[in-house]
Design an enzyme around this catalytic site. Structure first.
Site, PDB file in Angstrom:
ATOM      1  N   ASP A 110     -28.615  29.168  10.609  1.00 59.15           N
ATOM      2  CA  ASP A 110     -28.893  27.819  10.116  1.00 59.15           C
ATOM      3  C   ASP A 110     -29.685  27.815   8.810  1.00 59.15           C
ATOM      4  O   ASP A 110     -30.462  28.708   8.532  1.00 59.15           O
ATOM      5  CB  ASP A 110     -29.650  27.010  11.174  1.00 59.15           C
ATOM      6  CG  ASP A 110     -30.924  27.705  11.636  1.00 59.15           C
ATOM      7  OD1 ASP A 110     -30.880  28.926  11.876  1.00 59.15           O
ATOM      8  OD2 ASP A 110     -31.959  27.031  11.752  1.00 59.15           O
ATOM      9  N   GLU A 111     -29.444  26.792   8.033  1.00 58.22           N
ATOM     10  CA  GLU A 111     -30.266  26.373   6.898  1.00 58.22           C
ATOM     11  C   GLU A 111     -30.446  27.439   5.817  1.00 58.22           C
ATOM     12  O   GLU A 111     -31.525  27.592   5.250  1.00 58.22           O
ATOM     13  CB  GLU A 111     -31.630  25.893   7.402  1.00 58.22           C
ATOM     14  CG  GLU A 111     -31.509  24.709   8.356  1.00 58.22           C
ATOM     15  CD  GLU A 111     -32.845  24.162   8.813  1.00 58.22           C
ATOM     16  OE1 GLU A 111     -32.974  22.938   8.870  1.00 58.22           O
ATOM     17  OE2 GLU A 111     -33.741  24.968   9.142  1.00 58.22           O
TER      18      GLU A 111
END
Length: 883
Positions: A536-537
């Site tokens: 993620d991210e």
């Protein structure tokens, strides 16, 4: 004649020791300053502050004041720094005696300027600041600020050294609890809670007879009861010895003797299950006047059947349970709970307690978030720096011995900022989970959220280079030294927050870690079947849609010099070579490309499934791009930002979708809209038991009709795409502002029980997904809200009258709901969201408390305090006041 000779080194030593003494004196003095943090204006952009010019995301900022009060002698020394955590970026400081510098992550430094005139004795100094975004809950302010001076020992400022934030944070006044002036959320005052709770009545215990949680697929309750006061005679031959012990322990915990006379017989007979019931975990339960019989599809089914018997056991009065016949099977094969121990460490004991509750409510997947930027929490043989450096946080600016303090951990390793699970600890957790039919899914988050690993491997690199072992030093290095990219992650870490996916050594590192964790699973006697990649991210937040180039500004966005911002790994020569060679399309595709590469490693280890947060795989074609047989995603888009539609894309690409969206199943978010309630809230302002119970995980558009968005406003949702169905559901607890085990348990329970109900049982009021069908709160009326309300009333009463009394028998620090109350014509009326819990009131400011009885409402005057009390009478909720 006597001649004294002192060397230059000795003189230097004396001078240094004198300076150190003076510095320590300054540290000691400043550590006694009284700190106060006051949030002044959460709508600063509407009140004259140019948030856009300050570079605030979506031009949103707030004003606050730091007040430092000196109750001791005057302090004039300028050689000091106060290090303090702030999850909001500080955009401006309006006192020229001070400067604020962002260090890394949430760590900031307050230092005096040349204009500093000191902290006068008996006086206060105010430091007005402007922060990005808003601060709506007290937990936006983080404790354990500390002071340093030269070589002196750092010291926590005493007034901030507490989990009781009210010691140094002022209450939010007026409408500061609103994100914007148009915020439609309802502040949970005593009166607002009273109105919200008023439609849920206390049910007679007879109405709850024969109720099992989570609810069975089909159950027929008979008229006769069975008395278990003389105990049960358990036949646990269908279970392994560890599972049998877990069940026996649960019976003992609930006060049922297992050397009694009522037979409970068990068997496994998969052949007897047909159709939708022929799935792992299915069971049949027959409780008759003479004996109980449990037939499981598999061992897990037998285990769950026994948990259903335990669910029926009363917590007060005669120990009688209803005779009944139940046929039951889990709705989802993935019924998960996620705990983040990276941001703040949580003890093995707290994890084991959580696993016990998972088992009691038939949850079967424990997603263990073992690493993040702020901490590496598992021992890896052969890579000692991961725990020697990466599991610790302390004030070492070089980060050679530990990571820098984050999230209120303070300057030393004595808090939950530091800690890790040894190999033996992890194996114990695995065995404990296995005995309760829970699969542990380890997550090592890469390529972003990897700072603890990156810094640890830099320490390893430096050590081995000093030993002249250059080849060995480079073997697991995670940074490309040529990479000078200026990039900032979601939680304000620089490029050291990203493992470099282009390095062969990064893949060697992943291979090593997977192999060692897999070996731990083997030693625990079970296979590692799912590996969580994280993913993620992996982005630079300043290149997001809320910012604009100050040379070509767009209205409503933060203005920055975007020419100075880089995408992650943009200046890594290794990555640039890969791009030129065509191995990967562009920088944006690197995280998904790396996920594919890691899937090859996972598959090489014989692990059947790789899982990830969905954005980490967004640039892969579909599930077939990966080497593992199965690929799962934790879907975490909010529904009101389009998640009710985008979820279909993932399922239609062949991914096993686990519903994990923040606006319903992030349990680090607040229970209610009240600034005193703890939690992050970027995805929703509240998630209480009722909201979670009302969640429809397999028809996400439906939820638009029964809930609101982050600002308390209705929204519309639909999808025109086919929906193959969810693989499962998971509740998440991230730990940025969850520092202690008690705080962990407060966030998890009792909400987790409501999530378990939705994971196991599909309610009659949940509508099947229909492509093109639109739902909107206050506009459409597809959902049978009467049936939903009746179902919730039943469930709420079960929690209030039965389940929380069972939780009392553990050491869990679960949350008791704050009661509602109103005073009309001098008469106090009070209620609670979970009927059956006791309520107390005080008319003398909390000195004395009396039990509230709804059938004898008391006459009161002035300010009245009310609170909820636990079934065992040992714990109370937060008190609230009413006039």
């Amino acid at each position: 004649m006597f001649k004294l000779s002192i060397s230059a080194a000795a003189i230097a030593g004396l001078l240094a020791s004198g300076a150190a003494f003076a510095g320590q004196q300054t540290v000691d003095q400043i550590s006694q300053l009284a700190v106060n943090y006051t949030i002044n204006d959460n709508h600063a952009g509407a009140n004259g502050v140019d948030c856009a010019a300050l570079g605030a995301d979506w031009a949103s900022c707030n004003k606050a004041t730091i007040t430092l009060t000196n109750h001791g002698a005057a302090i004039t020394d300028k050689d000091w720094a106060i290090y303090f955590p702030s999850i909001r970026q500080i955009l401006k400081i309006d006192n020229d005696q001070f400067a604020v510098t962002h260090i890394v992550g949430d760590l900031h430094k307050l230092t005096p300027t040349d204009k500093f005139t000191g902290f006068p004795a008996g006086k206060s100094v105010e430091i007005p600041i402007v922060n990005e975004y808003w601060q709506l809950f007290m937990t936006d302010v983080i404790p354990r600020w500390y002071v340093t001076s030269g070589e002196a020992t750092p010291k926590v400022i005493a007034s901030t050294n507490s989990e009781d934030l009210s010691r140094f944070v002022s209450p939010l006044g007026g409408d500061q609890w609103k994100r914007t002036p148009e915020d439609k959320n309802i502040l949970m005052t005593a009166e607002a809670r009273f109105e919200k709770n008023s439609d849920v009545k206390l049910l007679n215990a007879r109405n709850l007879r024969g109720q099992i949680l989570p609810s069975p697929s089909r159950v027929t309750v008979h008229g006769e009861d069975v008395d278990l006061s003389h105990g049960v005679k358990l036949d646990l031959s269908a279970l392994t010895a560890p599972s049998a012990r877990a069940i026996s322990d649960r019976f003992a915990l609930l006060g049922v003797k297992t050397d009694g006379s009522y037979p409970v017989k068990t068997a496994i007979a998969a052949r007897e299950f047909k159709g939708d019931d022929a799935v792992p975990g299915a069971y049949r339960l027959q409780i008759g006047p003479k004996e109980a019989r449990i037939t499981g599809y598999d061992e897990a089914g037998v285990f769950y059947g026994l948990q259903s018997v335990l669910s029926l056991i009363p917590t007060q009065g005669a120990m009688k349970i209803a005779t009944l016949d139940a046929e039951d099977a889990p709705r989802f094969q993935y019924r998960g709970m996620f705990i983040d121990v990276g941001r703040n460490f949580h003890s093995k004991a707290s994890i084991l307690r959580a696993l016990d509750q998972m088992a009691a409510y038939k949850l079967n997947k424990f997603h263990f978030h073992l690493t993040d930027d702020e901490g590496w929490r598992i021992e890896i043989p052969g890579l000692p720096e991961l725990t020697e450096v990466g599991s610790k946080r302390c004030h070492d600016l070089s980060e050679k011995t530990c990571l820098l303090p984050q999230l209120g951990s303070g300057p030393d390793t004595s808090t939950n900022g530091s800690g890790y699970f040894s190999k033996a600890d992890y194996i114990e957790i695995l065995k404990y989970a296995k005995a309760r039919h829970i699969e542990v899914i380890p997550e090592i988050d890469v390529p972003a959220h990897a700072r603890a690993a990156v810094i640890s491997m830099e320490a390893r690199y430096d050590r081995l280079m000093k030993e002249g072992k250059a080849q060995e030093a480079a073997a697991y290095r995670l940074l490309d030294p040529t990479d000078t990219s200026n990039t900032t992650g979601v939680q304000f870490y620089d490029r050291t927050g990203y493992l470099n996916p282009c390095l062969e050594s990064s893949r060697h590192f992943i291979d090593k870690v997977i192999g060692e964790i897999q070996q731990m699973h083997k030693e625990a006697g079970l296979a590692l079947t799912t590996w969580h990649f994280g993913g993620d991210e992996a982005k630079n937040i300043y290149l997001g849609p809320g910012y604009t180039d100050k040379n070509k500004p767009e209205a409503g966005k933060g203005q920055l010099d975007l020419s100075k911002q880089d995408k992650p790994w943009a200046k890594s020569q290794v990555c640039q070579t890969m791009l030129k060679e065509g191995k990967v399309a562009d920088l944006e595709h690197l995280p998904s490309w790396f996920a594919v590469e890691v899937s090859k490693i996972v598959n090489k280890h014989g692990i059947e499934k790789m899982q990830a947060w969905q954005d980490g795989l967004k640039d892969a074609k579909d599930a077939s791009a990966f080497a593992t047989k199965r690929v799962g995603v934790n879907f975490w888009d909010t529904l009101y930002w389009g998640g009710a539609d985008s979820v279909n894309d993932w399922a239609n690409k062949g991914y096993e979708v686990t519903i994990s969206n923040p606006d319903y199943v992030y349990l680090d978010f607040p229970y209610e809209v009240d600034p005193q309630e703890p939690g992050y809230y970027w995805g929703t302002r509240f998630t209480d038991e009722r909201k979670l119970f009302s969640f429809a995980p397999n028809n996400l558009p439906q939820n638009a009709e029964t809930s609101v968005d982050r600002d308390g406003m209705t929204f519309a949702a639909k999808s025109d795409k086919p929906w193959p169905g969810a693989h499962g559901i998971s509740a998440q607890l991230w730990s940025e502002v969850v520092r202690t085990d008690d705080e962990l348990e407060y966030r998890l329970f009792p909400r987790l029980i409501a999530m378990a109900e939705r994971a196991w049982h599909q309610a009659g009021w949940e509508q099947p997904f229909q492509a093109g069908k639109e739902y909107q709160g206050g506009v459409t009326h597809h959902v049978d809200t009467k049936a939903l309300h009746q179902d919730w009333e039943r469930f709420a009463n079960l929690l209030g009258q039965r389940e929380l009394a069972k939780v009392d028998k553990t050491t869990l620090a679960y949350r008791l709901p704050v009661p509602g109350a109103q005073v009309a014509a001098g008469v106090l009326a009070a209620n609670v969201s979970l009927p059956g819990l006791g309520i107390e009131y005080s008319v003398d400011g909390g000195k004395q408390w009396q039990r509230y009885q709804d059938n004898a409402r008391p006459q009161v005057s002035g300010e009245v305090m009310v609170r909820t009390v636990s079934p065992d009478g040992k714990r109370t909720s937060r008190a609230t006041t009413v006039r």
